[in-house]
Scaffold this motif. Structure first.
Motif, PDB file in Angstrom:
ATOM      1  N   THR A 270      13.733  27.899  12.956  1.00 45.23           N
ATOM      2  CA  THR A 270      12.567  27.301  13.597  1.00 45.23           C
ATOM      3  C   THR A 270      11.287  27.683  12.858  1.00 45.23           C
ATOM      4  OG1 THR A 270      13.661  27.322  15.759  1.00 45.23           O
ATOM      5  CG2 THR A 270      11.253  27.134  15.748  1.00 45.23           C
ATOM      6  N   PHE A 271      11.148  28.949  12.507  1.00 45.46           N
ATOM      7  CA  PHE A 271       9.962  29.403  11.770  1.00 45.46           C
ATOM      8  C   PHE A 271       9.869  28.715  10.411  1.00 45.46           C
ATOM      9  CE2 PHE A 271       9.309  32.353  15.053  1.00 45.46           C
ATOM     10  CZ  PHE A 271       8.128  33.040  14.846  1.00 45.46           C
ATOM     11  N   ASP A 272      10.995  28.594   9.736  1.00 45.33           N
ATOM     12  CA  ASP A 272      11.011  27.947   8.431  1.00 45.33           C
ATOM     13  C   ASP A 272      10.533  26.496   8.544  1.00 45.33           C
ATOM     14  OD1 ASP A 272      11.607  27.925   5.616  1.00 45.33           O
ATOM     15  OD2 ASP A 272      13.414  26.774   6.072  1.00 45.33           O
ATOM     16  N   ALA A 273      10.996  25.798   9.592  1.00 47.33           N
ATOM     17  CA  ALA A 273      10.602  24.409   9.797  1.00 47.33           C
ATOM     18  C   ALA A 273       9.113  24.302  10.125  1.00 47.33           C
ATOM     19  CB  ALA A 273      11.433  23.792  10.923  1.00 47.33           C
ATOM     20  N   LYS A 274       8.609  25.245  10.911  1.00 49.37           N
ATOM     21  CA  LYS A 274       7.191  25.222  11.273  1.00 49.37           C
ATOM     22  C   LYS A 274       6.310  25.445  10.051  1.00 49.37           C
ATOM     23  CE  LYS A 274       7.757  24.699  15.734  1.00 49.37           C
ATOM     24  NZ  LYS A 274       7.340  23.458  16.431  1.00 49.37           N
ATOM     25  N   TYR A 275       6.711  26.369   9.179  1.00 42.12           N
ATOM     26  CA  TYR A 275       5.929  26.617   7.978  1.00 42.12           C
ATOM     27  C   TYR A 275       5.916  25.384   7.081  1.00 42.12           C
ATOM     28  CZ  TYR A 275       4.740  31.556   8.405  1.00 42.12           C
ATOM     29  OH  TYR A 275       4.166  32.750   8.796  1.00 42.12           O
ATOM     30  N   LYS A 276       7.060  24.706   6.974  1.00 42.54           N
ATOM     31  CA  LYS A 276       7.123  23.513   6.136  1.00 42.54           C
ATOM     32  C   LYS A 276       6.236  22.407   6.698  1.00 42.54           C
ATOM     33  CE  LYS A 276      11.723  24.335   4.229  1.00 42.54           C
ATOM     34  NZ  LYS A 276      13.166  23.943   4.255  1.00 42.54           N
ATOM     35  N   LYS A 277       6.143  22.328   8.015  1.00 45.89           N
ATOM     36  CA  LYS A 277       5.327  21.302   8.655  1.00 45.89           C
ATOM     37  C   LYS A 277       3.848  21.622   8.584  1.00 45.89           C
ATOM     38  CE  LYS A 277       4.641  18.915  13.081  1.00 45.89           C
ATOM     39  NZ  LYS A 277       5.113  18.748  14.477  1.00 45.89           N
ATOM     40  N   TYR A 278       3.483  22.868   8.927  1.00 49.67           N
ATOM     41  CA  TYR A 278       2.081  23.216   9.077  1.00 49.67           C
ATOM     42  C   TYR A 278       1.465  23.860   7.844  1.00 49.67           C
ATOM     43  CZ  TYR A 278       2.866  22.323  14.041  1.00 49.67           C
ATOM     44  OH  TYR A 278       3.179  21.745  15.233  1.00 49.67           O
ATOM     45  N   GLN A 279       2.285  24.444   6.990  1.00 49.01           N
ATOM     46  CA  GLN A 279       1.771  25.080   5.782  1.00 49.01           C
ATOM     47  C   GLN A 279       2.642  24.666   4.593  1.00 49.01           C
ATOM     48  OE1 GLN A 279       0.494  29.224   6.090  1.00 49.01           O
ATOM     49  NE2 GLN A 279       0.872  29.179   8.290  1.00 49.01           N
ATOM     50  N   PRO A 280       2.643  23.376   4.251  1.00 46.23           N
ATOM     51  CA  PRO A 280       3.559  22.872   3.215  1.00 46.23           C
ATOM     52  C   PRO A 280       3.325  23.466   1.835  1.00 46.23           C
ATOM     53  CG  PRO A 280       1.902  21.228   3.802  1.00 46.23           C
ATOM     54  CD  PRO A 280       1.783  22.330   4.814  1.00 46.23           C
ATOM     55  N   ASN A 281       2.158  24.032   1.602  1.00 51.05           N
ATOM     56  CA  ASN A 281       1.866  24.627   0.297  1.00 51.05           C
ATOM     57  C   ASN A 281       2.213  26.109   0.235  1.00 51.05           C
ATOM     58  OD1 ASN A 281       0.792  22.180  -0.705  1.00 51.05           O
ATOM     59  ND2 ASN A 281      -1.161  22.607   0.322  1.00 51.05           N
ATOM     60  N   ARG A 282       2.820  26.606   1.323  1.00 51.68           N
ATOM     61  CA  ARG A 282       3.153  28.035   1.379  1.00 51.68           C
ATOM     62  C   ARG A 282       4.600  28.200   1.821  1.00 51.68           C
ATOM     63  NH1 ARG A 282       4.043  32.111   4.633  1.00 51.68           N
ATOM     64  NH2 ARG A 282       2.930  34.093   4.635  1.00 51.68           N
ATOM     65  N   SER A 283       5.403  28.820   0.997  1.00 49.60           N
ATOM     66  CA  SER A 283       6.813  29.017   1.356  1.00 49.60           C
ATOM     67  C   SER A 283       6.942  30.145   2.375  1.00 49.60           C
ATOM     68  CB  SER A 283       7.647  29.340   0.117  1.00 49.60           C
ATOM     69  OG  SER A 283       7.186  30.540  -0.486  1.00 49.60           O
ATOM     70  N   TYR A 284       7.953  30.049   3.208  1.00 48.75           N
ATOM     71  CA  TYR A 284       8.216  31.073   4.219  1.00 48.75           C
ATOM     72  C   TYR A 284       9.233  32.061   3.663  1.00 48.75           C
ATOM     73  CZ  TYR A 284      10.094  33.147   8.513  1.00 48.75           C
ATOM     74  OH  TYR A 284      10.527  34.026   9.474  1.00 48.75           O
ATOM     75  N   ALA A 285       8.863  33.330   3.609  1.00 50.68           N
ATOM     76  CA  ALA A 285       9.704  34.354   2.986  1.00 50.68           C
ATOM     77  C   ALA A 285      10.402  35.246   4.005  1.00 50.68           C
ATOM     78  CB  ALA A 285       8.867  35.208   2.032  1.00 50.68           C
ATOM     79  N   GLY A 286      10.255  34.948   5.300  1.00 50.45           N
ATOM     80  CA  GLY A 286      10.927  35.751   6.316  1.00 50.45           C
ATOM     81  C   GLY A 286      12.439  35.622   6.210  1.00 50.45           C
ATOM     82  N   GLY A 337      13.131  28.517  19.051  1.00 49.11           N
ATOM     83  CA  GLY A 337      14.343  29.026  18.426  1.00 49.11           C
ATOM     84  C   GLY A 337      15.387  29.416  19.454  1.00 49.11           C
ATOM     85  N   VAL A 338      14.941  29.979  20.567  1.00 45.43           N
ATOM     86  CA  VAL A 338      15.857  30.332  21.661  1.00 45.43           C
ATOM     87  C   VAL A 338      16.513  29.077  22.232  1.00 45.43           C
ATOM     88  CG1 VAL A 338      15.952  31.223  24.015  1.00 45.43           C
ATOM     89  CG2 VAL A 338      14.682  32.467  22.254  1.00 45.43           C
ATOM     90  N   LEU A 339      15.741  28.015  22.429  1.00 41.43           N
ATOM     91  CA  LEU A 339      16.295  26.754  22.908  1.00 41.43           C
ATOM     92  C   LEU A 339      17.296  26.182  21.919  1.00 41.43           C
ATOM     93  CD1 LEU A 339      12.983  25.221  24.270  1.00 41.43           C
ATOM     94  CD2 LEU A 339      15.031  25.597  25.656  1.00 41.43           C
ATOM     95  N   LEU A 340      16.956  26.252  20.645  1.00 35.83           N
ATOM     96  CA  LEU A 340      17.860  25.765  19.602  1.00 35.83           C
ATOM     97  C   LEU A 340      19.160  26.553  19.625  1.00 35.83           C
ATOM     98  CD1 LEU A 340      18.319  23.989  17.039  1.00 35.83           C
ATOM     99  CD2 LEU A 340      17.283  25.861  15.718  1.00 35.83           C
TER     100      LEU A 340
END
Length: 345
Positions: A270-286, A337-340
């Motif tokens: 879920t976090f990865d998808a949110k970063y891609k949607k809201y911060q497309p120029n920044r990769s999520y490294a979590g 993420g919990v719902l997913l």
């Protein structure tokens, strides 16, 4: 208010609510110092009820997906104004009210105590929420705007927001760490205190092992009481690393727990998808990975994930932690993420 606080859902079902007090404003210009929550509140909205819709409408004019830009024009959600403040009068007027079961929600604070149902997607599920440290132990410490900030206050605020989200979807929620005075707070600098207790009203030990064992025993006893139900545990912490180390939100699980791994993976996804949607120029490294060496990960019985929100000593991570808009987004994303996790079981 009694400190023993067992959360249930109070659901209001009534006709005509969304026809009440429709907003006549289509847009508003953000002023210096405005945040999403404060802007919505100034316009007469319950900010938590319309937060997601506001983000969706305005994502193209938000900085880092959650920050307003002074001077920019923002669209207002097509939703009732002051929903929460209308609840009492609506209850008196409504002809269809269904009360499943309820207790006081004073734990969320006066402005946030009302939980209005969004769905029953998590009905019957049990979630144990543990915010890190508390009582005599403030956890990791940092300095923001010249003031000392403590891990336990921010972990607790995010946990309260998460609890409210889960309740709104019909879940049964146990807050394992509680502070009857704090509630959900929209301040950047959260005042440090030491009056937190462990469920239901136990004094939190100073000794680290005793403190962790107390939480394990509480969760495991409740787990036995709720045998046969769908149960999950979510532990929230804020990390402390070198000042220069900027980290993303990451997740731990027990190496032998398939369900724990799936929970951590679902929230991570879920976090990865949110970063891609809201911060497309920044990769999520979590990341999500097993960390069975952690006491709560190793000893607790429910499938669980242990979440580290960021580095309390790093300036960039501090923005993620101290900004109430960010804390709300974190809680919302975790809940999604919990719902997913549940719906893909």
């Amino acid at each position: 208010m009694r400190k023993s606080f067992f959360l249930y859902v109070f659901v209001l079902l009534f006709s005509g609510m969304y026809g009440i007090a429709q907003n006549s404003l289509n847009s508003v210009t953000a002023q210096p110092g405005d945040g999403i929550l404060s802007l919505l509140r100034k316009q007469g909205y319950d900010p938590y009820a319309v937060y997601d819709e506001f983000i969706t409408l305005n994502h193209h004019v938000l900085q880092d997906s959650v920050h307003l830009i002074a001077g920019k024009v923002y669209l207002m959600p097509d939703a009732p104004l002051a929903t929460v403040t209308l609840v009492d009068s609506i209850q008196k007027q409504a002809t269809k009210i269904k009360e499943i079961e309820s207790v006081s929600y004073e734990i969320f604070g006066e402005k946030n105590k009302t939980v209005i149902a969004k769905s029953e997607r998590l009905k019957g599920n049990v979630y144990y929420l543990v915010s890190g440290h508390g009582g005599p132990d403030p956890g990791a410490m940092g300095v923001y705007a010249g003031k000392t900030i403590a891990e336990d206050e921010y972990a607790y605020d995010i946990t309260l927001r998460l609890a409210k989200e889960l309740l709104a979807h019909g879940a049964m929620v146990y807050l394992i760490i509680q502070d009857e005075n704090d509630g959900i707070r929209d301040d950047f600098v959260l005042e440090i205190d030491h009056d937190e207790v462990a469920y239901p009203d136990k004094t939190i030990p100073l000794n680290q092992v005793a403190r962790l064992k107390q939480r394990v025993d509480i969760v495991n006893d409740l787990y036995k009481d709720n045998k046969g139900k769908y149960q999950r545990l979510i532990v929230t912490h804020v990390d402390s690393r070198s000042v220069g180390q900027n980290i993303d939100v990451f997740f731990y699980h027990h190496e032998h727990s398939k369900n724990g791994k799936k929970l951590a993976e679902s929230i991570h996804k879920t976090f990865d998808a949110k970063y891609k949607k809201y911060q497309p120029n920044r990769s999520y490294a979590g990341t999500f990975e097993d960390r069975t060496s952690l006491y709560l990960v190793k000893k607790t019985h429910p499938a669980m994930t242990f979440i580290e929100i960021g580095n309390i000593r790093n300036a960039k991570d501090q923005v993620r932690i101290v900004d109430p808009d960010n804390r709300q987004a974190l809680a919302k994303w975790i809940s999604e993420g919990v719902l997913l996790d549940f719906e893909e079981k």
